[in-house]
Design a protein around this motif. Sequence first.
Motif, PDB file in Angstrom:
ATOM      1  N   LEU A 100      45.659  42.424  29.299  1.00 27.19           N
ATOM      2  CA  LEU A 100      45.006  41.352  28.488  1.00 27.19           C
ATOM      3  C   LEU A 100      46.320  40.227  28.239  1.00 27.19           C
ATOM      4  CD1 LEU A 100      42.615  42.966  25.973  1.00 27.19           C
ATOM      5  CD2 LEU A 100      41.988  41.469  27.908  1.00 27.19           C
ATOM      6  N   LEU A 101      47.324  40.627  27.927  1.00 27.55           N
ATOM      7  CA  LEU A 101      48.283  39.651  27.853  1.00 27.55           C
ATOM      8  C   LEU A 101      48.983  38.835  29.033  1.00 27.55           C
ATOM      9  CD1 LEU A 101      50.468  41.286  24.934  1.00 27.55           C
ATOM     10  CD2 LEU A 101      48.639  39.198  24.750  1.00 27.55           C
ATOM     11  N   VAL A 102      48.876  39.740  30.017  1.00 30.08           N
ATOM     12  CA  VAL A 102      49.105  39.340  31.542  1.00 30.08           C
ATOM     13  C   VAL A 102      48.085  38.461  31.864  1.00 30.08           C
ATOM     14  CG1 VAL A 102      49.454  40.100  33.991  1.00 30.08           C
ATOM     15  CG2 VAL A 102      50.704  41.196  32.061  1.00 30.08           C
ATOM     16  N   MET A 103      46.584  38.579  31.629  1.00 24.99           N
ATOM     17  CA  MET A 103      45.580  37.933  32.019  1.00 24.99           C
ATOM     18  C   MET A 103      45.552  36.365  31.394  1.00 24.99           C
ATOM     19  SD  MET A 103      42.441  40.702  32.231  1.00 24.99           S
ATOM     20  CE  MET A 103      41.128  39.622  31.833  1.00 24.99           C
ATOM     21  N   TRP A 104      45.986  36.730  30.173  1.00 26.92           N
ATOM     22  CA  TRP A 104      46.229  35.379  29.408  1.00 26.92           C
ATOM     23  C   TRP A 104      47.250  34.439  30.137  1.00 26.92           C
ATOM     24  CZ3 TRP A 104      50.824  34.530  26.330  1.00 26.92           C
ATOM     25  CH2 TRP A 104      50.901  33.285  25.714  1.00 26.92           C
ATOM     26  N   TYR A 106      48.587  34.342  32.799  1.00 27.98           N
ATOM     27  CA  TYR A 106      47.972  34.047  34.292  1.00 27.98           C
ATOM     28  C   TYR A 106      47.073  32.858  34.074  1.00 27.98           C
ATOM     29  CZ  TYR A 106      45.427  34.096  38.581  1.00 27.98           C
ATOM     30  OH  TYR A 106      44.979  33.603  39.678  1.00 27.98           O
ATOM     31  N   GLY A 107      46.206  32.884  33.168  1.00 27.09           N
ATOM     32  CA  GLY A 107      45.073  31.993  32.946  1.00 27.09           C
ATOM     33  C   GLY A 107      45.705  30.541  32.510  1.00 27.09           C
ATOM     34  N   VAL A 108      46.805  30.738  31.592  1.00 29.57           N
ATOM     35  CA  VAL A 108      47.658  29.471  31.145  1.00 29.57           C
ATOM     36  C   VAL A 108      48.344  29.007  32.110  1.00 29.57           C
ATOM     37  CG1 VAL A 108      49.481  28.934  29.531  1.00 29.57           C
ATOM     38  CG2 VAL A 108      47.788  30.429  28.620  1.00 29.57           C
ATOM     39  N   ILE A 109      48.786  29.744  33.195  1.00 29.48           N
ATOM     40  CA  ILE A 109      49.926  28.906  34.061  1.00 29.48           C
ATOM     41  C   ILE A 109      48.772  28.525  35.295  1.00 29.48           C
ATOM     42  CG2 ILE A 109      51.077  29.812  36.159  1.00 29.48           C
ATOM     43  CD1 ILE A 109      52.390  31.934  34.177  1.00 29.48           C
ATOM     44  N   VAL A 110      47.720  29.097  35.764  1.00 31.46           N
ATOM     45  CA  VAL A 110      46.997  28.546  36.651  1.00 31.46           C
ATOM     46  C   VAL A 110      45.987  27.683  36.182  1.00 31.46           C
ATOM     47  CG1 VAL A 110      47.256  30.750  38.123  1.00 31.46           C
ATOM     48  CG2 VAL A 110      45.201  30.423  36.624  1.00 31.46           C
ATOM     49  N   GLY A 111      45.680  27.553  34.937  1.00 30.64           N
ATOM     50  CA  GLY A 111      44.856  26.530  34.442  1.00 30.64           C
ATOM     51  C   GLY A 111      43.528  26.449  35.204  1.00 30.64           C
ATOM     52  N   ASP A 112      42.998  25.183  35.733  1.00 29.76           N
ATOM     53  CA  ASP A 112      41.926  25.096  36.503  1.00 29.76           C
ATOM     54  C   ASP A 112      41.998  25.195  37.880  1.00 29.76           C
ATOM     55  OD1 ASP A 112      40.536  24.939  34.079  1.00 29.76           O
ATOM     56  OD2 ASP A 112      40.649  22.812  33.784  1.00 29.76           O
ATOM     57  N   SER A 113      43.408  25.291  38.422  1.00 35.20           N
ATOM     58  CA  SER A 113      43.434  25.484  39.734  1.00 35.20           C
ATOM     59  C   SER A 113      42.692  26.428  40.544  1.00 35.20           C
ATOM     60  CB  SER A 113      44.769  25.503  40.054  1.00 35.20           C
ATOM     61  OG  SER A 113      45.394  26.837  39.988  1.00 35.20           O
ATOM     62  N   ASN A 116      42.945  30.275  39.956  1.00 33.12           N
ATOM     63  CA  ASN A 116      42.355  30.881  38.705  1.00 33.12           C
ATOM     64  C   ASN A 116      41.238  31.670  39.372  1.00 33.12           C
ATOM     65  OD1 ASN A 116      41.350  31.615  36.459  1.00 33.12           O
ATOM     66  ND2 ASN A 116      40.901  29.609  35.814  1.00 33.12           N
ATOM     67  N   VAL A 117      41.600  32.671  40.092  1.00 32.64           N
ATOM     68  CA  VAL A 117      40.623  33.915  40.698  1.00 32.64           C
ATOM     69  C   VAL A 117      39.842  34.480  39.641  1.00 32.64           C
ATOM     70  CG1 VAL A 117      41.742  34.075  42.746  1.00 32.64           C
ATOM     71  CG2 VAL A 117      42.242  35.543  40.806  1.00 32.64           C
ATOM     72  N   LEU A 118      40.152  34.692  38.586  1.00 31.99           N
ATOM     73  CA  LEU A 118      39.406  35.182  37.409  1.00 31.99           C
ATOM     74  C   LEU A 118      38.198  34.188  36.897  1.00 31.99           C
ATOM     75  CD1 LEU A 118      41.920  37.378  35.444  1.00 31.99           C
ATOM     76  CD2 LEU A 118      40.181  38.215  37.522  1.00 31.99           C
ATOM     77  N   SER A 119      38.535  32.877  37.148  1.00 34.26           N
ATOM     78  CA  SER A 119      37.628  31.865  36.647  1.00 34.26           C
ATOM     79  C   SER A 119      37.564  32.166  35.095  1.00 34.26           C
ATOM     80  CB  SER A 119      36.216  31.995  37.097  1.00 34.26           C
ATOM     81  OG  SER A 119      36.041  31.458  38.220  1.00 34.26           O
ATOM     82  N   THR A 120      38.679  31.768  34.321  1.00 40.82           N
ATOM     83  CA  THR A 120      38.897  31.658  32.908  1.00 40.82           C
ATOM     84  C   THR A 120      39.053  30.484  32.559  1.00 40.82           C
ATOM     85  OG1 THR A 120      41.419  32.224  33.074  1.00 40.82           O
ATOM     86  CG2 THR A 120      39.683  34.088  32.936  1.00 40.82           C
ATOM     87  N   ASN A 121      38.833  29.984  31.100  1.00 40.81           N
ATOM     88  CA  ASN A 121      38.896  28.758  30.639  1.00 40.81           C
ATOM     89  C   ASN A 121      39.860  28.847  29.509  1.00 40.81           C
ATOM     90  OD1 ASN A 121      37.166  29.579  28.926  1.00 40.81           O
ATOM     91  ND2 ASN A 121      35.507  28.210  29.091  1.00 40.81           N
ATOM     92  N   ALA A 122      40.077  28.010  28.611  1.00 37.57           N
ATOM     93  CA  ALA A 122      40.907  28.157  27.590  1.00 37.57           C
ATOM     94  C   ALA A 122      40.270  28.871  26.384  1.00 37.57           C
ATOM     95  CB  ALA A 122      41.028  26.692  26.812  1.00 37.57           C
ATOM     96  N   SER A 123      39.021  29.160  26.305  1.00 40.66           N
ATOM     97  CA  SER A 123      38.431  30.000  25.409  1.00 40.66           C
ATOM     98  C   SER A 123      38.597  31.286  25.722  1.00 40.66           C
ATOM     99  CB  SER A 123      37.000  29.706  25.012  1.00 40.66           C
ATOM    100  OG  SER A 123      36.619  28.443  24.661  1.00 40.66           O
ATOM    101  N   THR A 124      38.243  31.534  27.085  1.00 37.62           N
ATOM    102  CA  THR A 124      38.628  32.907  27.533  1.00 37.62           C
ATOM    103  C   THR A 124      40.328  33.507  27.543  1.00 37.62           C
ATOM    104  OG1 THR A 124      36.826  32.463  29.049  1.00 37.62           O
ATOM    105  CG2 THR A 124      38.295  34.536  29.654  1.00 37.62           C
ATOM    106  N   ASN A 125      41.001  32.357  27.792  1.00 42.71           N
ATOM    107  CA  ASN A 125      42.210  32.846  27.461  1.00 42.71           C
ATOM    108  C   ASN A 125      42.766  33.103  26.146  1.00 42.71           C
ATOM    109  OD1 ASN A 125      43.079  32.263  30.154  1.00 42.71           O
ATOM    110  ND2 ASN A 125      43.405  30.113  29.832  1.00 42.71           N
ATOM    111  N   TRP A 126      42.126  32.655  25.031  1.00 39.77           N
ATOM    112  CA  TRP A 126      42.464  32.831  23.741  1.00 39.77           C
ATOM    113  C   TRP A 126      41.865  34.058  23.427  1.00 39.77           C
ATOM    114  CZ3 TRP A 126      45.538  30.915  20.253  1.00 39.77           C
ATOM    115  CH2 TRP A 126      46.284  29.704  20.361  1.00 39.77           C
ATOM    116  N   LEU A 127      40.618  34.596  23.956  1.00 40.32           N
ATOM    117  CA  LEU A 127      39.970  35.842  23.588  1.00 40.32           C
ATOM    118  C   LEU A 127      40.835  36.842  24.248  1.00 40.32           C
ATOM    119  CD1 LEU A 127      37.579  37.549  22.631  1.00 40.32           C
ATOM    120  CD2 LEU A 127      36.631  37.225  25.009  1.00 40.32           C
ATOM    121  N   ASN A 128      41.419  36.821  25.359  1.00 48.02           N
ATOM    122  CA  ASN A 128      42.518  37.821  26.000  1.00 48.02           C
ATOM    123  C   ASN A 128      43.492  37.874  25.237  1.00 48.02           C
ATOM    124  OD1 ASN A 128      40.588  38.247  28.116  1.00 48.02           O
ATOM    125  ND2 ASN A 128      41.507  36.774  29.554  1.00 48.02           N
TER     126      ASN A 128
END
Length: 153
Positions: A100-104, A106-113, A116-128
């Motif tokens: 989960l910390l790696v997913m977080w 990853y989500g922070v680094i790739v952003g909306d690009s 972002n193969v997992l399709s996460t947003n800021a809320s999902t990143n905070w949850l992770n």
Amino acid sequence: MTTASHHAHDFHVTRDHVRSAAMGMGVVFLLVGILGMIPGITTQYGGMAFASGSEALLFGAFQVSVLLNLVYLAMGAAGIWMSRGIMSARNFLMGSGVVLLVMWLYGVIVGDSVANVLSTNASTNWLNLILGIIAVGLGVAYAMRHRGGDAVR
């Protein structure tokens, strides 16, 4: 006047605690994965993609994709399965927390690009991030309490 023993205020992470924590985290992951596939609970369901570019939002806040839901389902099944043993429960907590910390990260680094193969947003990143910290923390608390072959309660 009597005073309570200093042990009365200590919280001991026991075998039952670590197994319950792994089971609880497993159930949470399963629920998130299942709920992420249900129209209505997941808004903009028609915009769900397998991976990158999904517009579906669990509870209208957490961006999800089929791939991300499958990751949560797999982690949930692993948590429930691994909660049967003490060391496997601890390993699940620490391992899933790291994932989960790696997913977080990853989500922070790739952003909306497009990356972002997992399709996460800021809320999902905070949850992770929050779930990752909780899982690792529970695993480490048990490991620290029982390092070196200490007797377990």
